[in-house]
Write a protein that holds these residues in place. Structure first.
Motif, PDB file in Angstrom:
ATOM      1  N   LEU A   1       0.819  -1.225   0.000  1.00 44.65           N
ATOM      2  CA  LEU A   1       0.000   0.000   0.000  1.00 44.65           C
ATOM      3  C   LEU A   1       0.847   1.267   0.000  1.00 44.65           C
ATOM      4  CD1 LEU A   1      -2.902  -1.016   2.428  1.00 44.65           C
ATOM      5  CD2 LEU A   1      -2.909  -0.936  -0.077  1.00 44.65           C
ATOM      6  N   SER A   2       2.124   1.095  -0.261  1.00 44.33           N
ATOM      7  CA  SER A   2       3.042   2.231  -0.298  1.00 44.33           C
ATOM      8  C   SER A   2       2.743   3.154  -1.487  1.00 44.33           C
ATOM      9  CB  SER A   2       4.468   1.683  -0.420  1.00 44.33           C
ATOM     10  OG  SER A   2       5.326   2.629  -0.993  1.00 44.33           O
ATOM     11  N   VAL A   3       2.750   4.442  -1.219  1.00 49.08           N
ATOM     12  CA  VAL A   3       2.625   5.445  -2.286  1.00 49.08           C
ATOM     13  C   VAL A   3       3.846   5.339  -3.212  1.00 49.08           C
ATOM     14  CG1 VAL A   3       2.714   7.946  -2.729  1.00 49.08           C
ATOM     15  CG2 VAL A   3       1.209   7.052  -0.928  1.00 49.08           C
ATOM     16  N   THR A   4       5.020   5.241  -2.588  1.00 49.81           N
ATOM     17  CA  THR A   4       6.284   5.201  -3.344  1.00 49.81           C
ATOM     18  C   THR A   4       6.281   4.045  -4.345  1.00 49.81           C
ATOM     19  OG1 THR A   4       7.246   5.841  -1.214  1.00 49.81           O
ATOM     20  CG2 THR A   4       8.791   5.392  -3.013  1.00 49.81           C
ATOM     21  N   LEU A   5       5.759   2.923  -3.888  1.00 54.77           N
ATOM     22  CA  LEU A   5       5.769   1.720  -4.730  1.00 54.77           C
ATOM     23  C   LEU A   5       4.996   1.933  -6.035  1.00 54.77           C
ATOM     24  CD1 LEU A   5       6.901  -1.178  -4.477  1.00 54.77           C
ATOM     25  CD2 LEU A   5       4.592  -1.891  -3.804  1.00 54.77           C
TER      26      LEU A   5
ATOM     27  N   PHE B   1      11.059  11.195   9.230  1.00 54.67           N
ATOM     28  CA  PHE B   1      11.900  11.975  10.143  1.00 54.67           C
ATOM     29  C   PHE B   1      13.305  12.191   9.596  1.00 54.67           C
ATOM     30  CE2 PHE B   1       8.848  12.081  13.497  1.00 54.67           C
ATOM     31  CZ  PHE B   1       9.253  13.178  14.251  1.00 54.67           C
ATOM     32  N   LEU B   2      13.377  12.848   8.469  1.00 52.90           N
ATOM     33  CA  LEU B   2      14.627  13.280   7.830  1.00 52.90           C
ATOM     34  C   LEU B   2      15.500  12.130   7.319  1.00 52.90           C
ATOM     35  CD1 LEU B   2      14.123  15.008  10.714  1.00 52.90           C
ATOM     36  CD2 LEU B   2      15.786  16.478   9.671  1.00 52.90           C
ATOM     37  N   LEU B   3      14.940  10.929   7.310  1.00 51.22           N
ATOM     38  CA  LEU B   3      15.718   9.765   6.859  1.00 51.22           C
ATOM     39  C   LEU B   3      14.739   8.726   6.312  1.00 51.22           C
ATOM     40  CD1 LEU B   3      18.952   9.335   7.565  1.00 51.22           C
ATOM     41  CD2 LEU B   3      18.080   7.358   8.771  1.00 51.22           C
TER      42      LEU B   3
ATOM     43  N   PHE C   1      11.683   4.303  -1.006  1.00 46.88           N
ATOM     44  CA  PHE C   1      11.303   4.495   0.403  1.00 46.88           C
ATOM     45  C   PHE C   1      10.537   5.805   0.619  1.00 46.88           C
ATOM     46  CE2 PHE C   1      15.534   6.123  -0.480  1.00 46.88           C
ATOM     47  CZ  PHE C   1      15.474   7.417   0.008  1.00 46.88           C
ATOM     48  N   PRO C   2       9.722   5.853   1.654  1.00 48.30           N
ATOM     49  CA  PRO C   2       9.143   7.124   2.068  1.00 48.30           C
ATOM     50  C   PRO C   2      10.110   7.833   3.020  1.00 48.30           C
ATOM     51  CG  PRO C   2       8.269   5.362   3.424  1.00 48.30           C
ATOM     52  CD  PRO C   2       9.216   4.716   2.453  1.00 48.30           C
ATOM     53  N   LEU C   3      10.030   9.138   3.082  1.00 51.40           N
ATOM     54  CA  LEU C   3      10.804   9.898   4.073  1.00 51.40           C
ATOM     55  C   LEU C   3      10.181   9.692   5.439  1.00 51.40           C
ATOM     56  CD1 LEU C   3      12.999  12.258   4.301  1.00 51.40           C
ATOM     57  CD2 LEU C   3      12.557  11.353   2.036  1.00 51.40           C
TER      58      LEU C   3
ATOM     59  N   SER D   1       7.616   9.126  17.661  1.00 53.98           N
ATOM     60  CA  SER D   1       7.167  10.424  18.194  1.00 53.98           C
ATOM     61  C   SER D   1       6.249  11.126  17.190  1.00 53.98           C
ATOM     62  CB  SER D   1       8.367  11.317  18.545  1.00 53.98           C
ATOM     63  OG  SER D   1       8.992  11.803  17.380  1.00 53.98           O
ATOM     64  N   PHE D   2       6.070  10.521  16.025  1.00 51.38           N
ATOM     65  CA  PHE D   2       5.186  11.100  14.999  1.00 51.38           C
ATOM     66  C   PHE D   2       3.710  11.081  15.416  1.00 51.38           C
ATOM     67  CE2 PHE D   2       2.895  11.105  10.840  1.00 51.38           C
ATOM     68  CZ  PHE D   2       3.387  12.304  10.340  1.00 51.38           C
ATOM     69  N   PHE D   3       3.391  10.435  16.541  1.00 50.47           N
ATOM     70  CA  PHE D   3       1.988  10.516  16.986  1.00 50.47           C
ATOM     71  C   PHE D   3       1.622  11.979  17.280  1.00 50.47           C
ATOM     72  CE2 PHE D   3       4.064  10.153  21.125  1.00 50.47           C
ATOM     73  CZ  PHE D   3       3.290  10.961  21.960  1.00 50.47           C
TER      74      PHE D   3
HETATM   75  C1  LIG Z   1       6.415   8.797  10.749  1.00 49.30           C
HETATM   76  C2  LIG Z   1       6.429   9.614   9.502  1.00 49.30           C
HETATM   77  C3  LIG Z   1       7.457  10.495   9.306  1.00 49.30           C
HETATM   78  C4  LIG Z   1       7.518  11.249   8.135  1.00 49.30           C
HETATM   79  N1  LIG Z   1       8.568  12.088   7.966  1.00 49.30           N
HETATM   80  C5  LIG Z   1       8.677  12.818   6.835  1.00 49.30           C
HETATM   81  C6  LIG Z   1       9.798  13.679   6.632  1.00 49.30           C
HETATM   82  O1  LIG Z   1      10.718  13.779   7.449  1.00 49.30           O
HETATM   83  N2  LIG Z   1       9.817  14.408   5.490  1.00 49.30           N
HETATM   84  C7  LIG Z   1       8.832  14.341   4.554  1.00 49.30           C
HETATM   85  O2  LIG Z   1       8.911  15.060   3.565  1.00 49.30           O
HETATM   86  N3  LIG Z   1       7.783  13.497   4.708  1.00 49.30           N
HETATM   87  C8  LIG Z   1       7.679  12.736   5.819  1.00 49.30           C
HETATM   88  N4  LIG Z   1       6.620  11.876   5.980  1.00 49.30           N
HETATM   89  C9  LIG Z   1       5.658  11.720   4.874  1.00 49.30           C
HETATM   90  C10 LIG Z   1       5.936  10.457   4.019  1.00 49.30           C
HETATM   91  O3  LIG Z   1       7.263  10.420   3.599  1.00 49.30           O
HETATM   92  C11 LIG Z   1       5.040  10.440   2.793  1.00 49.30           C
HETATM   93  O4  LIG Z   1       3.711  10.405   3.191  1.00 49.30           O
HETATM   94  C12 LIG Z   1       5.350   9.288   1.853  1.00 49.30           C
HETATM   95  O5  LIG Z   1       4.792   9.575   0.591  1.00 49.30           O
HETATM   96  C13 LIG Z   1       4.754   7.961   2.301  1.00 49.30           C
HETATM   97  O6  LIG Z   1       5.160   6.977   1.379  1.00 49.30           O
HETATM   98  P1  LIG Z   1       4.727   5.450   1.447  1.00 49.30           P
HETATM   99  O7  LIG Z   1       3.247   5.399   1.223  1.00 49.30           O
HETATM  100  O8  LIG Z   1       5.497   4.832   0.334  1.00 49.30           O
HETATM  101  O9  LIG Z   1       5.086   4.898   2.774  1.00 49.30           O
HETATM  102  C14 LIG Z   1       6.512  11.125   7.141  1.00 49.30           C
HETATM  103  C15 LIG Z   1       5.454  10.244   7.353  1.00 49.30           C
HETATM  104  C16 LIG Z   1       5.414   9.488   8.514  1.00 49.30           C
HETATM  105  C17 LIG Z   1       4.280   8.519   8.719  1.00 49.30           C
END
Ligand SMILES: Cc1cc2nc3c(=O)[nH]c(=O)nc-3n(C[C@H](O)[C@H](O)[C@H](O)COP(=O)(O)O)c2cc1C
Length: 459
Positions: free
Chosen positions: A14-18, A73-75, A69-71, A295-297
């Motif tokens: 269900l990843s957006v990136t994928l 927390f800066l990584l 990968f999704p971003l 801590s993203f909650f």
């Molecule tokens: C815990 C968490 C931390 C995130 N941190 C960042 C971030 O540091 N920078 C950013 O631009 N987006 C951040 N995002 C947004 C995701 O990178 C973004 O929604 C991404 O498209 C999700 O991709 P995915 O569906 O492939 O997992 C964060 C999302 C979550 C849930």
């Protein structure tokens, strides 16, 4: 061409990136894509070495590896970070050596560059040929021009692989460190003056000099300092990326483990928070990454506003500018005052003693004076990105953020400033008149400094 996709989203399929990868795969049926949801399956890969080796075997046979990968927390997310740690712990570098690689992320462009820098450096450490980074905004794929851009990147990756183009290493190999920090007697006797001081450390091995630095730092205080080892916390897992927290900051893990209570009761109530840990590959440990991700909650609201923070780092921080940038950006975007970073790569016990003693003293002084520095590009740009995203596309998912932005008057879009808009309109028209334009350019410097000069001279 056979391409391995290392899916770094905890959401797996269900990843957006994928979806970006699937789109490129559909448009390039001449190439085969093999997908491994390594972040989602990290528990299994940790426990079941055969499952992990299956991925390594596939990589050995591949022409290229795509880190998708999704971003977080800066990584990358903690689960993906753990996968990278496993590669090194299980000595699987040879599977990657000589392969072409590229990184693809989706995000809101908040510190996307630091995540790509990290993956690039990991590829360099694995002796891969890193062919480039592609950082898409989450929904770019919905736009025709962005689809074309992404396909052009994919095409150039295939081309690099088929022509075996030479690629330069960008991140130098990290020089090994074997220094053991031996703390001297604590000298200062800093009075914590009623401030709550919390030290968070990661007991994960190899911890390097982390414990010794924590002990020495704590020994500088008169009075209580609370030290918590992340390994002693009840943390059931990494952030799942479900975004359930968006509505009311209620996390999927609520009531299922101890992280949220710990964060609310200990971290949010401290005046000073010190983070201590060792460098694992080119970041801190995956355990630390779990802490930050979980801590993203609190979604896009800073949780360290007005606090004094510091980092005690064991490892070659001086060789990893990207990590220093991440730590500094974390401080600014959390609205904390990053008082200092003490690393053991100084390689001199006496010097580290002095730095830790000074840090203890400065933290308490800043806490007493409630010092908060102005933010730089990191803080300003981060706030504007979140402001625009929460106001726009993310609003109905992150409703708690929207309430926060309204109550803190963070929707400070320049178009709301009617005085400036009137001034801009008037001056733009006037500067079209040649004599006015001439005079305007003559007195411009003087006029620019006039309002601030008035304050400097009369207040
Ligand atoms: C815990 C968490 C931390 C995130 N941190 C960042 C971030 O540091 N920078 C950013 O631009 N987006 C951040 N995002 C947004 C995701 O990178 C973004 O929604 C991404 O498209 C999700 O991709 P995915 O569906 O492939 O997992 C964060 C999302 C979550 C849930």
């Amino acid at each position: 061409m056979n391409i391995i996709v290392l899916n770094g989203s905890p959401k797996g399929d269900l990843s957006v990136t994928l979806q970006y990868v699937r789109y490129a795969a559909k448009k390039n049926p001449q190439h085969s894509f093999q997908y491994f949801p390594v972040a989602q399956n990290i528990r299994k890969l940790e426990k079941d070495e055969a499952a992990f080796n299956e991925i390594m075997d596939a990589i050995k046979k591949a022409d290229a590896v795509l880190w998708a990968f999704p971003l977080y927390f800066l990584l990358v997310c903690s689960q993906y970070k753990r996968f990278i740690e496993l590669i090194f712990e299980r000595k699987q570098e040879a599977a990657f050596a000589g392969k072409y690689a590229a990184s693809l992320s989706t995000s809101v462009h908040f510190f996307d560059h630091t995540a790509h820098n990290y993956i690039h450096a990991i590829c360099d450490d694995l002796q891969m040929h890193y062919a480039g980074a592609y950082s898409a905004a989450m929904y770019d794929l919905m736009k025709k021009t962005e689809r074309a851009r992404w396909l052009a990147f994919a095409e150039s990756l295939f081309d690099s692989v088929s022509r075996q183009v030479p690629v330069a290493r960008v991140h130098p190999k990290l020089a090994a460190q074997s220094f053991t920090y031996e703390p001297g007697p604590a000298a200062v006797g800093v009075d914590a003056a009623g401030k709550r001081i919390l030290v968070l450390k990661d007991g994960q091995k190899p911890a390097g000099n982390t414990d010794a630095m924590v002990q020495s730092f704590v020994g500088n205080f008169r009075g209580d300092v609370e030290v918590i080892n992340l390994s002693d916390l009840d943390i059931k897992g990494g952030c799942l990326g479900c975004c359930k927290c968006g509505l009311d900051n209620i996390c999927e893990y609520e009531g299922k483990d101890g992280f949220i209570d710990f964060y609310n009761e200990k971290v949010k109530k401290a005046d000073v928070v010190v983070f201590a840990g060792a460098i694992h590959d080119r970041y801190l440990s995956a355990k630390w990454k779990t802490y930050f991700d979980r801590s993203f909650f609190n979604t896009h609201m800073p949780t360290l506003t007005g606090k004094q923070i510091a980092f005690l780092i064991s490892g070659p921080l001086g060789q990893i500018a990207n990590l220093r940038q991440i730590l500094e950006a974390y401080g600014e975007t959390q609205e904390a005052n990053l008082v200092g970073i003490v690393a053991d790569d100084a390689g001199d016990s006496k010097q580290i003693d002095l730095l830790l003693a000074q840090l203890a003293d400065t933290l308490v002084r800043c806490a007493a004076g409630n010092y908060a520095p102005p933010v730089t590009f990191f803080g300003v740009a981060g706030r504007k990105i979140f402001r625009d995203e929460v106001y726009g596309m993310l609003r109905f998912v992150f409703q708690a953020d929207h309430r926060y932005h309204k109550s803190h008057e963070l929707y400070d879009f320049p178009q709301k400033n009617f005085k400036i808009r009137r001034l801009n309109l008037m001056m733009t028209l006037l500067t079209k008149i040649p004599p006015f334009r001439k005079k305007f350019l003559k007195i411009l410097k003087e006029q620019m400094v006039k309002p601030i000069k008035h304050i400097a001279e009369n207040r």
